[in-house]
Design a protein around this motif. Structure first.
Motif: not given
Length: 380
Positions: A134-149
């Protein structure tokens, strides 16, 4: 910064970095060295955690602060404060947004009351993926952009968020008597946070969401009957072993959480590019350091709980794990009524389906090897 707005704080830092340099140039002929010295004064960021000063997580937050200072050559320092030093544990996100704090070290579930989507960044449905998945999803699967949104577009917050340290799955928690199945949980007053509260309520528990420092006093007063926080080290430091003797490990209620690092966006925007990069990449660096530190301490403290404190440590019964999955299945369609949450959940499912397929096929049977070399230690 606790008495200034974020913009005022930014202006003050800009003066320290640029105004004094200009002053030094103007006074070059005066032979005064003081302005040049002052211009090199470090930028100090006020960061508060959501952890008591005595908790092991405060030590892990300090590991981050130390790396930032070392990587920046002393140009950037973090004034690290425990929960309650400026604001309460659950209020750090507001303090960072308002500029009362420059940064915070917490978990997303602590502001789940503002928007339930927060809990998807650590305490949402597992789908079969590990915390590392799940942490890999944050950085490589689009999670960081979802978090920003979520933070900036949907909630209008002036913050930037990063995640670090894939936490070992959280224990079901501490109980005063043995738990043999899901039926034993019904009616218990239980502490957890985030969407885990919704899951456990659907299983028939009455849930109280409390910060870590309030858990054991609540048990002593009878406000709650059982609780989870996160790990053997934190639980032992809280004194969990003094109020309950049955500790159940392995649960689906919070199985993929990570630390949350929040920064005031104005402060970041005003910062030199290399210092901004250091703040970001120190999250990545400390994630590794935190993992090593946690595995060392969590495992040794679990043995202390068993051997020195008479705690009965067990695996969570399969019946409870199945009931948790059923509760998640009931909850997910309700969450997906929110358009952003549906997009996040769809992204997570697609990531887990692909990545965990590889992980499961590729992973050898570690339990088989462990039981070969250490027979009788664990029943799985």
């Amino acid at each position: 910064m606790n008495k200034t707005s974020s913009k005022e704080a930014v202006n003050r830092r800009s003066f320290l970095r640029t105004g004094l340099v200009g002053g030094g140039a103007a006074a070059a002929g005066s032979m005064l060295a003081a302005p040049a010295v002052l211009a090199q004064a470090p930028m100090v960021l006020k960061m508060q955690t959501s952890w008591p000063a005595s908790d092991i997580w405060q030590v892990m937050a300090q590991q981050y602060a130390d790396r930032v200072e070392q990587m920046s050559g002393g140009r950037l320092k973090i004034d690290l404060l425990p929960a309650g030093a400026v604001v309460a544990a659950f209020q750090v996100i507001d303090a960072v947004n308002d500029g009362v704090l420059d940064a915070s070290h917490s978990v997303c579930a602590y502001w789940y009351g503002k928007n339930k989507a927060a809990s998807l960044f650590g305490t949402g449905p597992v789908f079969g993926g590990s915390p590392t998945t799940m942490l890999s999803w944050f950085y490589a699967g689009g999670g960081e952009e979802f978090f920003r949104e979520l933070l900036q577009d949907k909630m209008g917050m002036n913050v930037v968020g990063l995640l670090g340290f894939p936490m070992p799955a959280q224990p079901l928690g501490w109980f005063k008597k043995p738990i043999t199945g899901a039926g034993d949980l019904k009616g218990l007053k239980y502490r957890t946070v985030g969407l885990a509260a919704d899951v456990m309520q659907r299983m028939g528990l009455s849930v109280a969401q409390l910060p870590g420092g309030e858990i054991v006093p609540a048990m002593e007063r009878g406000v709650i009957d059982a609780f989870e926080f996160n790990n053997p080290s934190s639980d032992m430091r809280f004194g969990a072993q003094d109020v309950a003797k049955y500790y159940y490990l392995g649960s689906y209620h919070q199985a993929s959480e990570a630390f949350e690092f929040l920064f005031n966006k104005d402060v970041l925007d005003d910062m030199d590019d290399d210092l901004r990069a250091i703040l970001r990449h120190s999250v990545e660096a400390v994630s590794t350091a935190n993992t090593a530190f946690a595995l060392d301490n969590y495992s040794s403290d679990l043995q202390k709980l068993q051997n020195d404190n008479g705690v009965n440590v067990e695996r969570t019964p399969q019946d409870i794990l199945a009931a948790q999955i059923d509760a998640w299945d009931q909850l997910i369609p309700e969450l997906e009524a929110d358009e952003l949450m549906k997009r996040i959940l769809d992204s997570q499912r697609a990531w887990v389906e692909r990545v965990t397929y590889y992980e499961l096929l590729n992973a050898p049977d570690y339990a088989l090897a462990y039981q070969h070399y250490f027979p009788g230690k664990v029943e799985l």
